[in-house]
Enzyme design. Structure first.
Site, PDB file in Angstrom:
ATOM      1  N   SER A  60       5.244  -7.600   4.579  1.00 24.20           N
ATOM      2  CA  SER A  60       4.124  -8.543   4.569  1.00 24.20           C
ATOM      3  C   SER A  60       3.895  -9.101   5.963  1.00 24.20           C
ATOM      4  O   SER A  60       4.811  -9.652   6.582  1.00 24.20           O
ATOM      5  CB  SER A  60       4.417  -9.693   3.601  1.00 24.20           C
ATOM      6  N   ARG A  61       2.658  -8.985   6.455  1.00 22.08           N
ATOM      7  CA  ARG A  61       2.345  -9.549   7.772  1.00 22.08           C
ATOM      8  C   ARG A  61       2.465 -11.070   7.764  1.00 22.08           C
ATOM      9  O   ARG A  61       2.782 -11.681   8.785  1.00 22.08           O
ATOM     10  CB  ARG A  61       0.950  -9.127   8.207  1.00 22.08           C
ATOM     11  N   LYS A  78      -0.836 -17.463  -1.916  1.00 19.59           N
ATOM     12  CA  LYS A  78       0.477 -16.832  -1.699  1.00 19.59           C
ATOM     13  C   LYS A  78       0.693 -16.440  -0.246  1.00 19.59           C
ATOM     14  O   LYS A  78       1.834 -16.447   0.242  1.00 19.59           O
ATOM     15  CB  LYS A  78       0.643 -15.631  -2.638  1.00 19.59           C
ATOM     16  N   ALA A 123       0.805  -1.215   0.000  1.00 17.66           N
ATOM     17  CA  ALA A 123       0.000   0.000   0.000  1.00 17.66           C
ATOM     18  C   ALA A 123       0.844   1.274   0.000  1.00 17.66           C
ATOM     19  O   ALA A 123       0.589   2.200  -0.783  1.00 17.66           O
ATOM     20  CB  ALA A 123      -0.948  -0.008   1.199  1.00 17.66           C
TER      21      ALA A 123
END
Length: 380
Positions: free
Chosen positions: A278-279, A215, A155
């Protein structure tokens, strides 16, 4: 592609962007997409379930809680009233977490104008039903053309204008094929397009959505192995084998394997498996370092899409008899108490197979001890 009969050059079609766009959601990705869409003059109204966030966006032209440091385009406004957001909209981006898709679609139902297209920007498979996100929306909001936007787009980078690309998939009926410039896919693509953001069009909703769902699970696996001390060989192997799992599940559901090699599959997988932004990757990393789940993310409650999808993806794969050993390993560790070292030792000790699979060769693997056992400790 249409070719000009005189020049022999490809003819570029002109598609008209939507001028009034509703963005349902006010998290980081929703805010970034709203900003991108507004950059070309589209009037964008965001819906936030929290009135205080909507008020701050309107007052400051920023969403400091979810996307700090980004000044939003003046064409972006926000409201916590669903009717206000939807009543004049020409199209909708639905950008809420996957677990909230069904509930949010129900909130939209009394207010959404008839027939306007909806692009779903959540990634996952619904627990229990096995439905993709677009199928949930079709179930709750019949009569709308429902598509999906997916690709390697963090984002903050998207909102900051870093060159980025994603795939936009919508069903294509006969009319869309005869007049593609009037299709929801084309009009939404040009609505979102900027000098820094490219959107590619697809008619393979299944392939695009399966890539987005799977993913996240593969990224948790990559994080676990990184946290346990392994490096690039391991990550590259997991990414490559993860693509194969994506392809198999997409094809079993009627999607196209080639879609998975595009932005919504390989592109998004590579990004998510390569960065702690990425979490999913971050959760795996912390677990691989030995943290308890409750202590991850400094103890703050954090939604990690791949955590729930590890179950919903493998449930669906089991129903379709599609082997997905990496996703099964992540599920066994997250939800069934399997120690990380045992789970990945079993994964690496699976039968040796041929590549390509058309050779149909399988051999027993000689390894019987955990992957984490040193070479010196193995019996000779």
């Amino acid at each position: 592609m249409t070719i000009d009969r005189i020049s022999g050059e490809p003819m570029l079609r002109a598609a008209h962007p939507y001028r009034r766009l509703a963005v349902i959601g006010a998290g980081a990705y929703a805010t970034a997409l709203a900003h991108v869409a507004a950059c070309d003059g589209t009037d964008v109204t965001m819906w936030s379930r929290r009135a205080d966030i909507a008020e701050r966006i309107n007052q400051t032209s920023q969403n400091a809680e979810y996307l700090p440091g980004i000044s939003l385009d003046p064409c972006v406004s926000a409201s916590s009233d669903m009717l206000t957001v939807l009543r004049d909209a020409d199209a909708v981006l639905l950008v809420v977490p996957s677990h909230a898709i069904r509930q949010t679609a129900r909130l939209m139902r009394p207010h959404i104008p008839a027939g306007i297209p909806i692009a779903v920007c959540a990634k996952g498979i619904e627990s229990g039903t096995g439905l993709l996100m677009s199928q949930i929306v079709e179930d709750e909001l019949p009569g709308h053309c429902v598509g999906a936007l997916s690709g390697p787009t963090f984002a903050l980078e998207l909102a900051a204008g870093h060159p980025s690309a994603a795939t936009l998939a919508f069903p294509f009926d006969q009319s869309d094929r005869l007049h593609p410039e009037d299709s929801a896919a084309a009009r939404m693509a040009v609505t979102l397009a900027t000098p820094a953001f490219r959107t590619y069009i697809s008619d393979d909703l299944v392939g695009v959505e399966i890539g987005g769902a799977v993913k996240n699970v593969i990224a948790i696996a990559c994080g676990m192995m990184r946290g346990a001390g392994f490096a690039e060989n391991t990550r590259a192997a997991l990414i490559t084998l993860g693509v194969d799992e994506m392809k198999a599940l997409a094809e079993a559901l009627g999607g196209r394997r080639e879609t998975v090699t595009g932005l919504s599959g390989v592109g998004d997988l590579t990004l998510t498996c390569s960065s702690q932004t990425s979490r999913n990757m971050s959760l795996g990393l912390q677990l691989g370092q030995g943290m308890d789940r409750d202590d991850c993310f400094s103890g703050k409650p954090t939604v990690v899409e791949g955590e729930a999808n590890a179950v919903s993806v493998t449930d669906l794969a089991r129903k379709l008899s599609v082997p997905m050993p990496i996703c099964e390993t992540v599920r066994s560790i997250l939800h069934e108490g399997q120690p990380i070292e045992n789970g990945f030792a079993r994964l690496w000790s699976e039968p040796i197979e041929s590549e390509p699979r058309a050779m149909s060769l399988t051999f027993a693997h000689p390894a019987s001890l955990p992957l984490f056992t040193s070479a010196e400790e193995r019996p000779r």
